[in-house]
Design a protein around this motif. Structure first.
Motif, mmCIF file in Angstrom:
data_model
loop_
_atom_site.group_PDB
_atom_site.id
_atom_site.type_symbol
_atom_site.label_atom_id
_atom_site.label_comp_id
_atom_site.label_asym_id
_atom_site.label_seq_id
_atom_site.Cartn_x
_atom_site.Cartn_y
_atom_site.Cartn_z
ATOM 1 N N MET A 1 0.846 -1.181 0.000
ATOM 2 C CA MET A 1 0.000 0.000 0.000
ATOM 3 C C MET A 1 0.890 1.242 0.000
ATOM 4 O O MET A 1 1.848 1.324 0.744
ATOM 5 C CB MET A 1 -0.901 -0.010 1.228
ATOM 6 N N ARG A 2 0.529 2.165 -0.832
ATOM 7 C CA ARG A 2 1.270 3.417 -0.912
ATOM 8 C C ARG A 2 0.546 4.498 -0.135
ATOM 9 O O ARG A 2 -0.625 4.364 0.225
ATOM 10 C CB ARG A 2 1.387 3.858 -2.366
ATOM 11 N N ARG A 3 1.243 5.607 0.101
ATOM 12 C CA ARG A 3 0.607 6.722 0.806
ATOM 13 C C ARG A 3 -0.540 7.304 -0.005
ATOM 14 O O ARG A 3 -1.503 7.815 0.538
ATOM 15 C CB ARG A 3 1.629 7.823 1.074
ATOM 16 N N ASP A 4 -0.457 7.215 -1.315
ATOM 17 C CA ASP A 4 -1.510 7.760 -2.178
ATOM 18 C C ASP A 4 -2.814 6.986 -2.063
ATOM 19 O O ASP A 4 -3.862 7.475 -2.461
ATOM 20 C CB ASP A 4 -1.070 7.766 -3.632
ATOM 21 N N ASP A 5 -2.747 5.770 -1.533
ATOM 22 C CA ASP A 5 -3.932 4.925 -1.435
ATOM 23 C C ASP A 5 -4.682 5.067 -0.112
ATOM 24 O O ASP A 5 -5.708 4.418 0.074
ATOM 25 C CB ASP A 5 -3.537 3.449 -1.614
ATOM 26 N N LEU A 6 -4.181 5.901 0.799
ATOM 27 C CA LEU A 6 -4.845 6.046 2.096
ATOM 28 C C LEU A 6 -6.233 6.662 1.925
ATOM 29 O O LEU A 6 -6.430 7.591 1.155
ATOM 30 C CB LEU A 6 -4.012 6.917 3.030
ATOM 31 N N VAL A 7 -7.199 6.132 2.684
ATOM 32 C CA VAL A 7 -8.577 6.608 2.615
ATOM 33 C C VAL A 7 -8.936 7.245 3.955
ATOM 34 O O VAL A 7 -8.648 6.695 5.015
ATOM 35 C CB VAL A 7 -9.541 5.441 2.295
ATOM 36 N N CYS A 8 -9.577 8.397 3.893
ATOM 37 C CA CYS A 8 -9.973 9.129 5.092
ATOM 38 C C CYS A 8 -11.164 8.435 5.761
ATOM 39 O O CYS A 8 -12.145 8.081 5.093
ATOM 40 C CB CYS A 8 -10.339 10.555 4.726
ATOM 41 N N ALA A 9 -11.106 8.266 7.074
ATOM 42 C CA ALA A 9 -12.209 7.650 7.809
ATOM 43 C C ALA A 9 -13.367 8.621 7.989
ATOM 44 O O ALA A 9 -14.495 8.209 8.260
ATOM 45 C CB ALA A 9 -11.723 7.175 9.175
ATOM 46 N N ASN A 10 -13.109 9.906 7.797
ATOM 47 C CA ASN A 10 -14.153 10.914 8.002
ATOM 48 C C ASN A 10 -15.050 11.070 6.762
ATOM 49 O O ASN A 10 -16.269 11.073 6.876
ATOM 50 C CB ASN A 10 -13.496 12.255 8.349
ATOM 51 N N CYS A 11 -14.449 11.181 5.585
ATOM 52 C CA CYS A 11 -15.246 11.445 4.383
ATOM 53 C C CYS A 11 -15.156 10.328 3.349
ATOM 54 O O CYS A 11 -15.795 10.416 2.303
ATOM 55 C CB CYS A 11 -14.817 12.762 3.755
ATOM 56 N N ALA A 12 -14.343 9.312 3.594
ATOM 57 C CA ALA A 12 -14.151 8.168 2.698
ATOM 58 C C ALA A 12 -13.507 8.561 1.369
ATOM 59 O O ALA A 12 -13.581 7.825 0.401
ATOM 60 C CB ALA A 12 -15.452 7.418 2.448
ATOM 61 N N GLY A 13 -12.874 9.722 1.337
ATOM 62 C CA GLY A 13 -12.144 10.137 0.143
ATOM 63 C C GLY A 13 -10.668 9.819 0.299
ATOM 64 O O GLY A 13 -10.202 9.417 1.353
ATOM 65 N N ARG A 14 -9.937 9.992 -0.782
ATOM 66 C CA ARG A 14 -8.496 9.782 -0.718
ATOM 67 C C ARG A 14 -7.853 10.908 0.068
ATOM 68 O O ARG A 14 -8.176 12.082 -0.117
ATOM 69 C CB ARG A 14 -7.926 9.724 -2.123
ATOM 70 N N VAL A 15 -6.935 10.562 0.956
ATOM 71 C CA VAL A 15 -6.270 11.561 1.791
ATOM 72 C C VAL A 15 -5.498 12.543 0.924
ATOM 73 O O VAL A 15 -5.451 13.741 1.223
ATOM 74 C CB VAL A 15 -5.349 10.868 2.820
ATOM 75 N N SER A 16 -4.914 12.077 -0.156
ATOM 76 C CA SER A 16 -4.120 12.952 -1.016
ATOM 77 C C SER A 16 -4.959 14.052 -1.667
ATOM 78 O O SER A 16 -4.422 15.079 -2.070
ATOM 79 C CB SER A 16 -3.411 12.135 -2.094
ATOM 80 N N GLU A 17 -6.271 13.860 -1.765
ATOM 81 C CA GLU A 17 -7.142 14.883 -2.348
ATOM 82 C C GLU A 17 -7.477 15.988 -1.357
ATOM 83 O O GLU A 17 -7.774 17.106 -1.757
ATOM 84 C CB GLU A 17 -8.428 14.237 -2.863
ATOM 85 N N GLY A 18 -7.490 15.684 -0.066
ATOM 86 C CA GLY A 18 -7.731 16.699 0.964
ATOM 87 C C GLY A 18 -9.125 17.275 0.932
ATOM 88 O O GLY A 18 -9.297 18.484 0.985
ATOM 89 N N ARG A 19 -10.156 16.444 0.878
ATOM 90 C CA ARG A 19 -11.537 16.920 0.775
ATOM 91 C C ARG A 19 -12.050 17.582 2.055
ATOM 92 O O ARG A 19 -12.798 18.535 2.000
ATOM 93 C CB ARG A 19 -12.465 15.757 0.443
ATOM 94 N N CYS A 20 -11.692 17.036 3.208
ATOM 95 C CA CYS A 20 -12.210 17.556 4.473
ATOM 96 C C CYS A 20 -11.043 17.979 5.373
ATOM 97 O O CYS A 20 -9.886 17.704 5.069
ATOM 98 C CB CYS A 20 -13.070 16.491 5.174
ATOM 99 N N PRO A 21 -11.327 18.650 6.501
ATOM 100 C CA PRO A 21 -10.250 19.075 7.400
ATOM 101 C C PRO A 21 -9.409 17.909 7.927
ATOM 102 O O PRO A 21 -8.207 18.045 8.128
ATOM 103 C CB PRO A 21 -10.976 19.785 8.541
ATOM 104 N N VAL A 22 -10.035 16.763 8.142
ATOM 105 C CA VAL A 22 -9.297 15.592 8.619
ATOM 106 C C VAL A 22 -8.323 15.118 7.545
ATOM 107 O O VAL A 22 -7.165 14.786 7.833
ATOM 108 C CB VAL A 22 -10.273 14.471 9.034
ATOM 109 N N CYS A 23 -8.777 15.097 6.302
ATOM 110 C CA CYS A 23 -7.898 14.725 5.183
ATOM 111 C C CYS A 23 -6.714 15.680 5.085
ATOM 112 O O CYS A 23 -5.573 15.250 4.925
ATOM 113 C CB CYS A 23 -8.640 14.792 3.856
ATOM 114 N N ARG A 24 -6.993 16.967 5.157
ATOM 115 C CA ARG A 24 -5.927 17.949 5.026
ATOM 116 C C ARG A 24 -4.920 17.828 6.162
ATOM 117 O O ARG A 24 -3.716 17.936 5.937
ATOM 118 C CB ARG A 24 -6.518 19.346 4.959
#
Length: 62
Positions: A1-24
């Motif tokens: 698993m790469r860092r780019d594949d991490l999924v945010c538990a808050n919004c279920a988006g990719r962490v690299s996209e930074g959709r929510c404050p938790v992702c960012r």
């Protein structure tokens, strides 16, 4: 698993996209989006430049 594949538990988006404050926050923690040197590197360079200037001035007036 790469860092780019991490999924945010808050919004279920990719962490690299930074959709929510938790992702960012996670993205910043893991170093996503860093394009230049960190502040520590700039501080070391500034101190080094100050030391070079001090030595140059001391040699000039000695």
């Amino acid at each position: 698993m790469r860092r780019d594949d991490l999924v945010c538990a808050n919004c279920a988006g990719r962490v690299s996209e930074g959709r929510c404050p938790v992702c960012r926050a996670s993205r910043d923690q893991y170093g996503y989006g860093r394009t230049g040197p960190s502040a520590t590197v700039w501080m070391v360079l500034a101190v080094l430049a100050a030391l070079i200037a001090a030595v140059a001035l001391e040699g000039r007036f000695a």
